[in-house]
Write a protein that holds these residues in place. Structure first.
Motif, short mmCIF file in Angstrom:
data_model
loop_
_atom_site.label_atom_id
_atom_site.label_comp_id
_atom_site.label_asym_id
_atom_site.label_seq_id
_atom_site.Cartn_x
_atom_site.Cartn_y
_atom_site.Cartn_z
N ARG A 59 -1.91 3.24 2.85
CA ARG A 59 -2.93 4.32 3.03
C ARG A 59 -3.70 4.50 1.54
O ARG A 59 -2.93 4.32 0.40
CB ARG A 59 -2.26 5.73 3.26
N PRO A 60 -5.02 4.91 1.60
CA PRO A 60 -5.54 5.27 0.39
C PRO A 60 -4.75 5.83 -0.65
O PRO A 60 -4.47 6.88 -0.24
CB PRO A 60 -6.98 5.72 0.73
N GLY A 61 -4.73 5.45 -1.88
CA GLY A 61 -3.99 6.34 -2.84
C GLY A 61 -2.40 5.75 -2.95
O GLY A 61 -1.77 6.27 -4.11
N GLN A 62 -1.98 5.16 -2.17
CA GLN A 62 -0.55 4.85 -2.13
C GLN A 62 -0.74 3.48 -2.78
O GLN A 62 -1.56 2.43 -2.76
CB GLN A 62 0.16 4.60 -0.74
N SER A 63 0.44 3.01 -3.81
CA SER A 63 0.45 1.94 -4.71
C SER A 63 1.21 0.84 -3.78
O SER A 63 2.01 1.34 -2.86
CB SER A 63 1.22 2.02 -5.77
N GLU A 64 0.81 -0.55 -4.14
CA GLU A 64 1.67 -1.43 -3.59
C GLU A 64 3.08 -1.44 -3.79
O GLU A 64 4.07 -1.64 -2.67
CB GLU A 64 1.18 -2.84 -4.10
N THR A 100 2.21 -4.66 -7.02
CA THR A 100 1.74 -4.20 -8.25
C THR A 100 1.60 -2.80 -8.34
O THR A 100 1.79 -2.04 -7.25
CB THR A 100 0.35 -4.83 -8.72
N GLU A 101 1.08 -2.07 -9.27
CA GLU A 101 0.76 -0.63 -9.36
C GLU A 101 -0.41 -0.25 -8.81
O GLU A 101 -0.98 0.86 -8.66
CB GLU A 101 1.07 -0.03 -10.78
N ARG A 102 -1.27 -1.47 -8.12
CA ARG A 102 -2.51 -1.13 -7.66
C ARG A 102 -2.19 -0.35 -6.51
O ARG A 102 -1.54 -0.51 -5.65
CB ARG A 102 -3.34 -2.39 -7.19
N GLU A 103 -3.46 0.67 -6.51
CA GLU A 103 -3.49 1.67 -5.25
C GLU A 103 -4.48 1.16 -4.33
O GLU A 103 -5.50 0.67 -4.44
CB GLU A 103 -3.86 2.93 -5.65
N PHE A 104 -4.05 1.37 -2.90
CA PHE A 104 -4.80 0.88 -1.97
C PHE A 104 -6.07 1.76 -1.74
O PHE A 104 -5.97 3.00 -2.07
CB PHE A 104 -4.17 0.93 -0.57
N GLN A 105 -7.31 0.98 -1.21
CA GLN A 105 -8.48 1.95 -1.13
C GLN A 105 -9.25 1.78 0.26
O GLN A 105 -8.74 0.60 0.87
CB GLN A 105 -9.36 1.47 -2.15
N SER A 106 -9.86 2.54 0.56
CA SER A 106 -10.52 2.39 1.87
C SER A 106 -11.41 1.33 1.73
O SER A 106 -12.02 0.95 1.01
CB SER A 106 -11.41 3.81 2.11
N GLY A 107 -11.29 0.36 2.73
CA GLY A 107 -12.14 -0.82 2.86
C GLY A 107 -11.24 -1.91 2.25
O GLY A 107 -12.00 -3.32 2.50
N ASP A 108 -10.07 -1.87 1.96
CA ASP A 108 -9.10 -2.96 1.61
C ASP A 108 -8.88 -3.93 2.73
O ASP A 108 -8.67 -3.34 3.79
CB ASP A 108 -7.95 -2.46 0.91
#
Length: 202
Positions: A59-64, A100-108
């Motif tokens: 979900r957007p805002g959650q990290s990998e 990684t610490e990257r957070e999911f975003q809408s449209g990913d």
């Protein structure tokens, strides 16, 4: 390391030339019993369920890290011995990597690959999804790749041998590459003996 090297040389001198039976051994390990095939199938199903759950958790805002650690924990609770979880996320997800610490975003676009070791045998599953829905061009691309994969499966079904050069004969959309390793991965990767009957869980 030095002591091991000295010991190896001494052992080689004591034993003399030892024939290389690697090829013959590899031929034998390709043969799978019904029990082995059942375990490999279970491992693949575990990987599939985990991959789909992981996709649903992105979900957007959650990290990998968060998504992957949750999937890994659930697999461990099911009794798997080892896991490999790779993913790629972004507007144009490319190479799979460790989380990684990257957070999911809408449209990913999210690509997930999970390999599971269960009763010493490996099964794997991979899938792709989009947060918010895929673009039309992406949908068409994956429809085409699905047709290619179905054709590939029908061509090798029942075959005793498989020639990886098959992939070089496939006409792919521009910029798309198929890896024989990743495509065939998950078919009994661990060459250890078949599981002990006492460990059966089915």
């Amino acid at each position: 390391v030095e002591n091991l090297a000295i010991a190896a040389v001494a052992l080689q001198k004591a034993l003399g030339d030892i024939p290389d039976y690697t090829a013959k051994f590899s031929q034998r390990t390709v043969l799978k019993s019904a029990r082995e095939l059942s375990v490999i199938s279970q491992a693949a199903q575990m990987a599939r369920r985990a991959a789909l759950e992981l996709i649903r958790a992105c979900r957007p805002g959650q990290s990998e890290y968060q998504a992957v650690s949750s999937a890994d924990r659930q697999l461990r609770l099911q009794g798997v011995e080892d896991t490999t979880i790779l993913l790629a996320a972004g507007p144009e997800a490319q190479a799979l990597h460790l989380p990684t610490e990257r957070e999911f975003q809408s449209g990913d676009t999210i690509k997930v690959y999970i390999a599971v070791q269960y009763l010493r045998y490996w099964g794997a599953f991979g899938t792709t999804a989009s947060i918010g829905g895929p673009a039309k061009a992406q949908t068409e691309l994956y429809r085409k790749l699905g047709e290619l994969f179905d054709n590939f499966i029908s061509n090798i079904r029942g075959a005793k041998e498989f020639d990886a050069s098959y992939f070089s004969q496939i006409k792919l959309p521009k910029g798309v590459v198929i890896s024989p390793y990743s495509t065939l991965n998950g078919i009994g990767l661990d060459l250890l003996e078949e599981p002990c009957p006492k460990q059966q869980r089915w």
